[in-house]
Design an enzyme around this catalytic site. Structure first.
Site, PDB file in Angstrom:
ATOM      1  N   GLU A 104       7.374   3.691   3.785  1.00 25.62           N
ATOM      2  CA  GLU A 104       7.733   4.938   4.472  1.00 25.62           C
ATOM      3  C   GLU A 104       9.152   5.432   4.194  1.00 25.62           C
ATOM      4  OE1 GLU A 104       7.340   1.886   5.725  1.00 25.62           O
ATOM      5  OE2 GLU A 104       8.532   1.518   7.511  1.00 25.62           O
ATOM      6  N   ASN A 105       9.617   5.375   2.962  1.00 27.52           N
ATOM      7  CA  ASN A 105      10.970   5.844   2.686  1.00 27.52           C
ATOM      8  C   ASN A 105      11.094   7.300   3.139  1.00 27.52           C
ATOM      9  OD1 ASN A 105      11.803   3.351   1.538  1.00 27.52           O
ATOM     10  ND2 ASN A 105      10.623   3.874  -0.292  1.00 27.52           N
ATOM     11  N   ASP A 165       9.813 -11.857   4.636  1.00 30.10           N
ATOM     12  CA  ASP A 165       8.708 -11.795   3.662  1.00 30.10           C
ATOM     13  C   ASP A 165       7.736 -12.962   3.837  1.00 30.10           C
ATOM     14  OD1 ASP A 165       9.706  -9.511   2.464  1.00 30.10           O
ATOM     15  OD2 ASP A 165      10.822 -10.614   0.929  1.00 30.10           O
ATOM     16  N   GLY A 208       0.847  -1.182   0.000  1.00 26.48           N
ATOM     17  CA  GLY A 208       0.000   0.000   0.000  1.00 26.48           C
ATOM     18  C   GLY A 208       0.881   1.230   0.000  1.00 26.48           C
ATOM     19  N   GLY A 209       1.868   1.194   0.886  1.00 22.44           N
ATOM     20  CA  GLY A 209       2.807   2.296   0.963  1.00 22.44           C
ATOM     21  C   GLY A 209       4.092   1.844   1.606  1.00 22.44           C
ATOM     22  N   TYR A 256       1.051  -5.630  13.119  1.00 23.44           N
ATOM     23  CA  TYR A 256       0.289  -4.397  12.934  1.00 23.44           C
ATOM     24  C   TYR A 256      -0.840  -4.270  13.955  1.00 23.44           C
ATOM     25  CZ  TYR A 256       2.375  -3.742   8.258  1.00 23.44           C
ATOM     26  OH  TYR A 256       3.240  -3.544   7.226  1.00 23.44           O
ATOM     27  N   GLU A 303       5.546  -1.547  13.257  1.00 20.23           N
ATOM     28  CA  GLU A 303       4.205  -1.526  12.661  1.00 20.23           C
ATOM     29  C   GLU A 303       3.068  -1.396  13.681  1.00 20.23           C
ATOM     30  OE1 GLU A 303       3.869  -0.875   9.676  1.00 20.23           O
ATOM     31  OE2 GLU A 303       5.820  -1.433   8.843  1.00 20.23           O
ATOM     32  N   ARG A 348      -0.557  -4.864  -5.556  1.00 20.77           N
ATOM     33  CA  ARG A 348      -0.533  -4.843  -4.091  1.00 20.77           C
ATOM     34  C   ARG A 348      -0.822  -6.235  -3.547  1.00 20.77           C
ATOM     35  NH1 ARG A 348      -3.878  -0.970   0.221  1.00 20.77           N
ATOM     36  NH2 ARG A 348      -2.680  -1.676   2.027  1.00 20.77           N
ATOM     37  N   MET A 349       0.140  -6.780  -2.801  1.00 21.40           N
ATOM     38  CA  MET A 349       0.024  -8.165  -2.330  1.00 21.40           C
ATOM     39  C   MET A 349      -1.180  -8.387  -1.438  1.00 21.40           C
ATOM     40  SD  MET A 349       3.871  -9.535  -1.746  1.00 21.40           S
ATOM     41  CE  MET A 349       4.547  -8.159  -0.848  1.00 21.40           C
ATOM     42  N   LYS A 350      -1.567  -7.346  -0.694  1.00 16.57           N
ATOM     43  CA  LYS A 350      -2.725  -7.474   0.190  1.00 16.57           C
ATOM     44  C   LYS A 350      -3.969  -7.897  -0.599  1.00 16.57           C
ATOM     45  CE  LYS A 350      -5.967  -4.229   2.068  1.00 16.57           C
ATOM     46  NZ  LYS A 350      -6.447  -3.317   3.079  1.00 16.57           N
ATOM     47  N   HIS A 354       5.134   6.592  10.437  1.00 14.25           N
ATOM     48  CA  HIS A 354       6.454   5.943  10.515  1.00 14.25           C
ATOM     49  C   HIS A 354       7.584   6.961  10.690  1.00 14.25           C
ATOM     50  CE1 HIS A 354       5.936   1.656  10.025  1.00 14.25           C
ATOM     51  NE2 HIS A 354       5.239   1.766   8.920  1.00 14.25           N
ATOM     52  N   HIS A 397      -0.533   6.449   7.664  1.00 16.82           N
ATOM     53  CA  HIS A 397       0.283   5.384   8.251  1.00 16.82           C
ATOM     54  C   HIS A 397       1.768   5.595   7.899  1.00 16.82           C
ATOM     55  CE1 HIS A 397       1.268   1.035   9.197  1.00 16.82           C
ATOM     56  NE2 HIS A 397       2.205   1.307   8.306  1.00 16.82           N
ATOM     57  N   GLU A 398       2.049   5.850   6.637  1.00 13.28           N
ATOM     58  CA  GLU A 398       3.462   6.044   6.241  1.00 13.28           C
ATOM     59  C   GLU A 398       4.038   7.290   6.915  1.00 13.28           C
ATOM     60  OE1 GLU A 398       4.371   3.417   5.143  1.00 13.28           O
ATOM     61  OE2 GLU A 398       2.492   2.648   4.312  1.00 13.28           O
TER      62      GLU A 398
HETATM   63  N1  BES Z   1       6.724  -0.645   6.033  1.00 14.55           N
HETATM   64  C1  BES Z   1       5.513  -1.142   5.521  1.00 14.55           C
HETATM   65  C2  BES Z   1       5.656  -1.939   4.255  1.00 14.55           C
HETATM   66  C3  BES Z   1       6.583  -3.143   4.354  1.00 14.55           C
HETATM   67  C4  BES Z   1       6.638  -3.929   5.485  1.00 14.55           C
HETATM   68  C5  BES Z   1       7.372  -3.475   3.294  1.00 14.55           C
HETATM   69  C6  BES Z   1       7.497  -5.007   5.547  1.00 14.55           C
HETATM   70  C7  BES Z   1       8.234  -4.552   3.344  1.00 14.55           C
HETATM   71  C8  BES Z   1       8.295  -5.320   4.483  1.00 14.55           C
HETATM   72  C9  BES Z   1       4.500  -0.034   5.289  1.00 14.55           C
HETATM   73  O1  BES Z   1       4.600   1.010   6.196  1.00 14.55           O
HETATM   74  C10 BES Z   1       3.146  -0.619   5.522  1.00 14.55           C
HETATM   75  O2  BES Z   1       2.913  -1.040   6.619  1.00 14.55           O
HETATM   76  N2  BES Z   1       2.272  -0.642   4.524  1.00 14.55           N
HETATM   77  C11 BES Z   1       0.932  -1.109   4.712  1.00 14.55           C
HETATM   78  C12 BES Z   1       0.023   0.077   4.916  1.00 14.55           C
HETATM   79  C13 BES Z   1      -1.251  -0.219   5.642  1.00 14.55           C
HETATM   80  C14 BES Z   1      -1.025  -0.882   6.961  1.00 14.55           C
HETATM   81  C15 BES Z   1      -2.011   1.057   5.865  1.00 14.55           C
HETATM   82  C16 BES Z   1       0.520  -1.897   3.502  1.00 14.55           C
HETATM   83  O3  BES Z   1       1.197  -1.818   2.477  1.00 14.55           O
HETATM   84  O4  BES Z   1      -0.450  -2.619   3.576  1.00 14.55           O
HETATM   85 ZN    ZN Z   2       3.946   0.338   8.125  1.00 15.03          ZN
END
Ligand code: BES
Ligand code: ZN
Length: 595
Positions: A263-264, A369, A260-261, A377, A310, A543-545, A291, A287-288
């Protein structure tokens, strides 16, 4: 001799034995035609001595002592499938070395053809370092226990822009067909946050510290979607203290972005699927942003402590959303995450990996991963909320400020978190049963129940599989719709689903979260007519989610498995390397269930 990974970490770095990396001077040249990244990096250590850096599939051409022509002998250790190879050499007296390398198969990079971008005119390249992929594009001590500053130059075709997660843009110099884009990161960050992107990118200001970067066709819509960021930032600052990183810019990625995002620091990467026109997914950007305090300032010391990144960030997101859009909006966000958590807990118990349900567990030998889930989270955020409720918000908010002040620009373990919390909030950990949250595999009974009128309204219709009348349904928040579809009992009756989708135009709904939940409901109800919209969705989202549950739902239904495999074969090359691997796993698991 092969150097071994330090137990409790995912790195060849040994803090007690090795010099520590402090600064990188990175020059990266992507060669799009050969899908090769050529790199030169000047590494500065705190002292001379023997080191074992982290690398993965890097072709190291030379290491020399900086400022001389003296070659430094080096050895690349045997490759480990998860951790890569250690790069062993001796840091010289002047503490600086220059490493030349290139790579064609970086797990942390995705190369896109012009056809895979929104504008379809230019190629695109981006990095994704978290959790242990930075080593695949820059040799370093790839552990969040280390913090580094860097300068960077990206050498890109002059029609493209090269962006870096860095606080200062030094400048762009065009020479012949190339542009040199120079950046500097002056604040120390964990190496997984070293990030860059190269593509046909333009920007538009939202405020004096925030702009949106996107491919030209996306820029107008994206800027409107994220126009509330200044207000969101000011609410976040009221809660957590001043934003420390200077700029907060947003880069809208191509569709294949697997998260989704991300946080670079100074440059958050987001999936373009957040741009729905209704601003309902801006919570991901909140959320980002969160971070910036929890993750980028206060950083998990190891990937077993990931919940400190998280869990804290989700807790902070709920507070920001509450401050900006109100308590009920925050409750909807909580409910979405709670649903995802429920699925993960169930999956882990079924798969014989119940320890993945713990906030903290030993991840030695485990690829982060592979264990990614909503446990760190939402279970993490729930633990923090239970402490907040126990001590009261006023006290908790003071404690949060002091947590950030104490551990800012530091890495923190779960153990340190516990020690600090018991000192600042005596008795609270025992009262909420913190040990059970952190080392237990179930949800403790001290969880604060979710009470929400907006959610109740959704349940009224969803639980009985009723279609909300138009006067009701058209007034719902987009997230109420997503939840309604999630809660709808399945397998649902096909005739009811057809009426529902026709009435509310679900297959073509502009909101990704709603469309996803609709397609999942349809697939899990065995609806045949959804193949085309599902195939479109799987082709146009990385997006993997979304991808993982959809593929899983398809692969576990004998009627759909062939279709799923066909779609995957077609889309595979467009997915990020991490997503490819993870979906492949989903297939294998589904086949085991079917057998
Ligand atoms: N830092 C994560 C993304 C991440 C985590 C990438 C672990 C690689 C390994 C990012 O901040 C995140 O949590 N993204 C979520 C956002 C959601 C919780 C609002 C996402 O992508 O689902
Ligand atoms: Zn996050």
């Amino acid at each position: 001799m092969t150097t071994a990974i330090l137990p409790g970490s995912h790195s060849f770095y040994r803090p007690d034995e090795h010099p520590t990396l402090q600064h990188l001077g990175i020059t990266l040249t992507p060669v799009f035609s050969a899908r090769t990244l050529i790199g030169t990096v000047v590494l500065t250590f705190d002292r001379p001595g023997k080191v074992s850096l982290d690398t993965r599939k890097l072709n190291i051409t030379s290491i020399i002592e900086h400022g001389t022509f003296t070659k430094i002998p080096f050895a690349l250790g045997e490759e480990d499938a998860i951790f890569g190879s250690s790069l062993d050499f001796e840091v010289p007296e002047n503490c600086r070395v220059v490493i030349d390398y290139d790579t064609k198969e970086a797990s942390g990079l995705q190369w896109l053809t012009p056809e895979q971008t929104s504008s379809k005119r230019h190629p695109f390249l981006f990095s994704q370092g978290e959790a242990i992929h930075a080593r695949s594009y820059v040799p370093c001590q790839d552990t969040p226990a280390v913090r580094v500053t860097y300068t960077a130059a990206l050498v890109v075709p002059k029609e493209l822009r090269g962006l870096m997660a860095a606080d200062t843009f030094v400048g762009r110099l065009v020479k012949d067909r190339e542009a040199y884009e120079q950046w500097e990161m002056s604040k120390p960050i964990a190496p997984y946050l070293i990030a860059f992107a190269v593509g046909d990118l333009v920007s538009k200001d939202i405020s004096d510290r925030t702009k949106v970067w996107a491919e030209p066709v996306m820029i107008e819509q994206a800027t409107i979607e994220f126009e509330d960021m200044p207000q969101i930032m000011s609410e976040a600052e009221k809660l957590f203290g001043q934003y420390q990183w200077g700029r907060f810019d947003i880069l809208v990625m191509p569709r294949s972005f697997p998260y989704g995002g991300m946080e670079n620091p100074t440059l958050t990467f987001v999936t373009p699927s957040l741009v729905t026109g209704d601003k309902s997914l801006v919570g991901v950007v909140a959320h980002e942003l969160a971070h910036a305090w929890t993750g980028n300032l206060v950083t998990n010391a190891t990937w077993s402590d990931f919940w400190l990144n998280e869990g804290w960030t989700e807790w902070a997101t709920f507070r920001i959303v509450e401050a900006v859009w109100g308590k009920e909006a925050a409750n909807l966000e909580r409910a979405i995450m709670a649903g995802e958590l429920k699925g993960d807990l169930q999956r882990f118990h079924e798969n014989g990996t119940p320890h993945y349900c713990q906030l903290h567990f030993n991840q030695d030998g485990i690829d982060p991963d592979d264990v990614f889930s909503r446990v760190p989270y939402k279970k993490g955020a729930d633990l923090l909320e239970s402490i907040e409720t126990y001590v009261g918000r006023e006290r908790f908010d003071l404690y949060v400020r002091s947590y950030i002040a104490t551990f800012g620009f530091k890495s923190i373990t779960t153990e340190k978190f516990l020690a600090f919390t018991s000192q600042e909030l005596p008795g609270a950990l025992e009262a909420v049963k913190a040990e059970e949250w952190i080392f237990g595999q179930n949800m403790p009974d001290t969880k604060v129940p979710l009470e929400s009128a907006w959610l109740d309204e959704v349940h009224q219709y969803a639980d009985k599989g009723l279609i909300p009348p138009v006067e009701v349904g058209t007034k719902w928040h987009p997230t109420q719709w997503a939840l309604y579809l999630e809660y709808f009992p399945r397998p649902a009756d096909e005739a009811v689903l057809l009426t529902l989708s026709k009435l509310y135009q679900l297959s073509a709904h502009p909101n990704t979260e709603i469309r996803y939940n609709w397609l999942l409901l349809g697939i899990q109800s065995g609806m045949n007519g959804l193949k085309q919209p599902v195939a479109n969705f799987l082709q146009s989202n990385g997006r993997m989610k979304y991808l993982k549950p959809l593929y899983k739902a398809l692969a576990t239904n004998p009627e759909f498995i062939a279709f799923a495999e066909e779609v995957f074969e077609k889309c595979k090359s467009g997915y990020h390397p991490v997503a490819q691997k993870s979906i492949q796993k989903t297939f294998e698991e589904a086949k085991k269930i079917a057998a």
